[in-house]
Design a protein around this motif. Structure first.
Motif, mmCIF file in Angstrom:
data_model
loop_
_atom_site.group_PDB
_atom_site.id
_atom_site.type_symbol
_atom_site.label_atom_id
_atom_site.label_comp_id
_atom_site.label_asym_id
_atom_site.label_seq_id
_atom_site.Cartn_x
_atom_site.Cartn_y
_atom_site.Cartn_z
ATOM 1 N N GLN A 21 0.817 -1.218 0.000
ATOM 2 C CA GLN A 21 0.000 0.000 0.000
ATOM 3 C C GLN A 21 0.848 1.264 0.000
ATOM 4 O OE1 GLN A 21 -0.319 -2.585 2.157
ATOM 5 N NE2 GLN A 21 -2.452 -2.927 2.761
ATOM 6 N N ASP A 22 2.113 1.159 0.448
ATOM 7 C CA ASP A 22 2.994 2.332 0.418
ATOM 8 C C ASP A 22 3.321 2.753 -1.014
ATOM 9 O OD1 ASP A 22 3.365 2.601 3.228
ATOM 10 O OD2 ASP A 22 4.870 1.013 3.208
ATOM 11 N N VAL A 23 3.390 1.781 -1.898
ATOM 12 C CA VAL A 23 3.940 2.021 -3.231
ATOM 13 C C VAL A 23 3.102 2.997 -4.055
ATOM 14 C CG1 VAL A 23 4.601 0.913 -5.405
ATOM 15 C CG2 VAL A 23 5.213 -0.138 -3.217
ATOM 16 N N PRO A 24 1.760 2.891 -4.108
ATOM 17 C CA PRO A 24 1.003 3.898 -4.869
ATOM 18 C C PRO A 24 1.224 5.317 -4.364
ATOM 19 C CG PRO A 24 -0.367 1.986 -4.415
ATOM 20 C CD PRO A 24 0.881 1.811 -3.615
ATOM 21 N N PHE A 25 1.402 5.492 -3.047
ATOM 22 C CA PHE A 25 1.662 6.832 -2.517
ATOM 23 C C PHE A 25 3.049 7.321 -2.947
ATOM 24 C CE2 PHE A 25 -1.691 5.436 0.378
ATOM 25 C CZ PHE A 25 -2.490 6.568 0.421
ATOM 26 N N LEU A 26 4.015 6.420 -2.964
ATOM 27 C CA LEU A 26 5.356 6.802 -3.398
ATOM 28 C C LEU A 26 5.361 7.181 -4.877
ATOM 29 C CD1 LEU A 26 7.363 4.038 -1.519
ATOM 30 C CD2 LEU A 26 7.310 6.478 -0.974
ATOM 31 N N PHE A 27 4.645 6.412 -5.688
ATOM 32 C CA PHE A 27 4.570 6.737 -7.113
ATOM 33 C C PHE A 27 3.854 8.076 -7.322
ATOM 34 C CE2 PHE A 27 4.726 2.023 -8.637
ATOM 35 C CZ PHE A 27 6.055 1.970 -8.257
ATOM 36 N N ALA A 28 2.808 8.317 -6.547
ATOM 37 C CA ALA A 28 2.095 9.594 -6.661
ATOM 38 C C ALA A 28 3.008 10.753 -6.273
ATOM 39 C CB ALA A 28 0.843 9.583 -5.789
ATOM 40 N N ALA A 29 3.867 10.522 -5.267
ATOM 41 C CA ALA A 29 4.783 11.579 -4.833
ATOM 42 C C ALA A 29 5.809 11.911 -5.906
ATOM 43 C CB ALA A 29 5.496 11.154 -3.551
ATOM 44 N N ALA A 30 6.139 10.932 -6.751
ATOM 45 C CA ALA A 30 7.108 11.176 -7.818
ATOM 46 C C ALA A 30 6.543 12.110 -8.885
ATOM 47 C CB ALA A 30 7.541 9.859 -8.457
ATOM 48 N N ALA A 31 5.221 12.104 -9.039
ATOM 49 C CA ALA A 31 4.565 12.940 -10.057
ATOM 50 C C ALA A 31 4.444 14.369 -9.522
ATOM 51 C CB ALA A 31 3.195 12.365 -10.405
ATOM 52 N N THR A 32 5.547 15.072 -9.525
ATOM 53 C CA THR A 32 5.642 16.373 -8.874
ATOM 54 C C THR A 32 5.006 17.486 -9.699
ATOM 55 O OG1 THR A 32 7.220 17.946 -7.924
ATOM 56 C CG2 THR A 32 7.873 16.827 -9.946
ATOM 57 N N SER A 33 4.716 18.582 -9.041
ATOM 58 C CA SER A 33 4.313 19.789 -9.759
ATOM 59 C C SER A 33 5.556 20.454 -10.343
ATOM 60 C CB SER A 33 3.598 20.760 -8.814
ATOM 61 O OG SER A 33 4.489 21.189 -7.793
ATOM 62 N N GLY A 34 5.347 21.449 -11.179
ATOM 63 C CA GLY A 34 6.465 22.065 -11.883
ATOM 64 C C GLY A 34 7.227 23.108 -11.088
ATOM 65 N N HIS A 35 6.680 23.542 -9.952
ATOM 66 C CA HIS A 35 7.316 24.622 -9.195
ATOM 67 C C HIS A 35 7.288 24.323 -7.700
ATOM 68 C CE1 HIS A 35 6.034 26.517 -12.977
ATOM 69 N NE2 HIS A 35 7.073 27.313 -12.816
ATOM 70 N N THR A 36 8.348 24.732 -7.004
ATOM 71 C CA THR A 36 8.356 24.689 -5.547
ATOM 72 C C THR A 36 9.438 25.637 -5.041
ATOM 73 O OG1 THR A 36 8.465 23.257 -3.586
ATOM 74 C CG2 THR A 36 9.988 22.746 -5.372
ATOM 75 N N LEU A 37 9.138 26.348 -3.971
ATOM 76 C CA LEU A 37 10.092 27.268 -3.343
ATOM 77 C C LEU A 37 10.699 28.260 -4.340
ATOM 78 C CD1 LEU A 37 11.998 24.832 -0.933
ATOM 79 C CD2 LEU A 37 10.168 26.445 -0.363
ATOM 80 N N GLY A 38 9.897 28.666 -5.306
ATOM 81 C CA GLY A 38 10.375 29.612 -6.298
ATOM 82 C C GLY A 38 11.278 29.020 -7.352
ATOM 83 N N MET A 39 11.395 27.680 -7.363
ATOM 84 C CA MET A 39 12.233 27.011 -8.363
ATOM 85 C C MET A 39 11.355 26.292 -9.376
ATOM 86 S SD MET A 39 15.192 25.355 -5.914
ATOM 87 C CE MET A 39 14.002 24.386 -4.984
ATOM 88 N N GLN A 40 11.852 26.193 -10.592
ATOM 89 C CA GLN A 40 11.141 25.496 -11.654
ATOM 90 C C GLN A 40 11.814 24.157 -11.918
ATOM 91 O OE1 GLN A 40 10.313 27.777 -15.151
ATOM 92 N NE2 GLN A 40 9.836 25.978 -16.395
ATOM 93 N N ALA A 41 10.994 23.093 -11.964
ATOM 94 C CA ALA A 41 11.527 21.753 -12.196
ATOM 95 C C ALA A 41 12.035 21.614 -13.619
ATOM 96 C CB ALA A 41 10.441 20.710 -11.935
ATOM 97 N N GLY A 42 12.959 20.678 -13.812
ATOM 98 C CA GLY A 42 13.415 20.356 -15.147
ATOM 99 C C GLY A 42 12.329 19.634 -15.912
ATOM 100 N N GLY A 43 12.575 19.412 -17.194
ATOM 101 C CA GLY A 43 11.554 18.816 -18.053
ATOM 102 C C GLY A 43 11.103 17.436 -17.627
ATOM 103 N N GLN A 44 11.992 16.647 -17.029
ATOM 104 C CA GLN A 44 11.648 15.290 -16.611
ATOM 105 C C GLN A 44 11.934 15.102 -15.127
ATOM 106 O OE1 GLN A 44 10.100 13.180 -18.659
ATOM 107 N NE2 GLN A 44 10.144 14.735 -20.249
ATOM 108 N N GLN A 45 11.530 16.049 -14.314
ATOM 109 C CA GLN A 45 11.785 15.955 -12.881
ATOM 110 C C GLN A 45 11.173 14.689 -12.286
ATOM 111 O OE1 GLN A 45 13.685 18.121 -10.959
ATOM 112 N NE2 GLN A 45 13.452 16.562 -9.373
ATOM 113 N N TRP A 46 10.031 14.286 -12.826
ATOM 114 C CA TRP A 46 9.390 13.085 -12.281
ATOM 115 C C TRP A 46 10.276 11.859 -12.435
ATOM 116 C CZ3 TRP A 46 8.539 8.765 -15.210
ATOM 117 C CH2 TRP A 46 8.561 8.902 -16.600
#
Length: 211
Positions: free
Chosen positions: A161-186
């Motif tokens: 049951q941990d694994v779906p939450f971990l996979f969901a966490a990998a699907a990040t948004s494009g911005h955090t703390l004023g930084m922009q993620a790279g094209g394939q941050q996930w």
């Protein structure tokens, strides 16, 4: 009458029971494709007017050819979740349990990242209409995890049951703390997560597994 097999066949409205005209089928095909793209870009709240606009038809045509906006979105999301489940089934056929899990994880997280609507559906915003699809997908993920653990490739203190939450966490948004993620941050996120799942000397996990 033969039972419909495709999303288009399911949605075609013809109360007479006759074979729909070619132009009617083309309109429904356009609406289904437009709905898939709109669901990915906008989410499950996309309007019938927006889907019709993207399909290049009038909203009147939409309601003549489609039972309802809800029926169209349900059919499209069911089709997309069926595709994810089919990927899990293919992964279970991989002779290498760990490779099968990793290949599925990459496809799953990619789709969560690229489709707003699929991410919302997997998060439960559609209520019970997709309950059976979500149950089927949970069962496949459990099989993938337990197979990798049984093969000695994955740490056994992880609950499936941990694994779906971990996979969901990998699907990040494009911005955090004023930084922009790279094209394939996930992909970077998922790589770190999979390394952690495979760690031969894991640390103690806090709390107890989800039930």
């Amino acid at each position: 009458m033969e039972q419909p097999h495709s999303t288009v066949d399911r949605l075609l409205v013809d109360e007479s029971g006759r074979r729909p005209r070619a132009d009617a089928r083309r309109n429904v095909e356009r609406l289904v494709e437009a709905a898939r793209i709109a669901v990915a870009e906008v989410g499950v709240g996309v309007s019938a007017h927006e889907i019709a606009r993207r399909a290049g038809v009038g909203v009147g045509t939409f309601y003549r050819r489609i039972p309802s906006r809800e029926a169209l979105l349900e059919a499209v999301l069911e089709e997309m979740l069926d595709e994810i489940t089919a990927l899990a089934e293919q992964a279970l056929e991989d002779p290498d349990p760990w490779n099968g899990l990793c290949v599925f994880a990459a496809a799953y997280v990619r789709l969560r990242t690229e489709s707003c609507g699929v991410s919302e559906a997997l998060g439960g915003v559609c209520g019970d209409i997709l309950a059976q699809r979500l149950e089927d997908l949970r069962a496949q993920i459990r099989r993938l995890v337990e197979r990798a653990q049984a093969g000695g490739a994955m740490r056994t203190d992880i609950a499936w049951q941990d694994v779906p939450f971990l996979f969901a966490a990998a699907a990040t948004s494009g911005h955090t703390l004023g930084m922009q993620a790279g094209g394939q941050q996930w992909e970077r996120n998922l790589h770190v997560i999979l390394d952690g799942l495979r760690s031969p000397q894991p640390g103690m996990l806090p709390r107890t597994p989800l039930t």
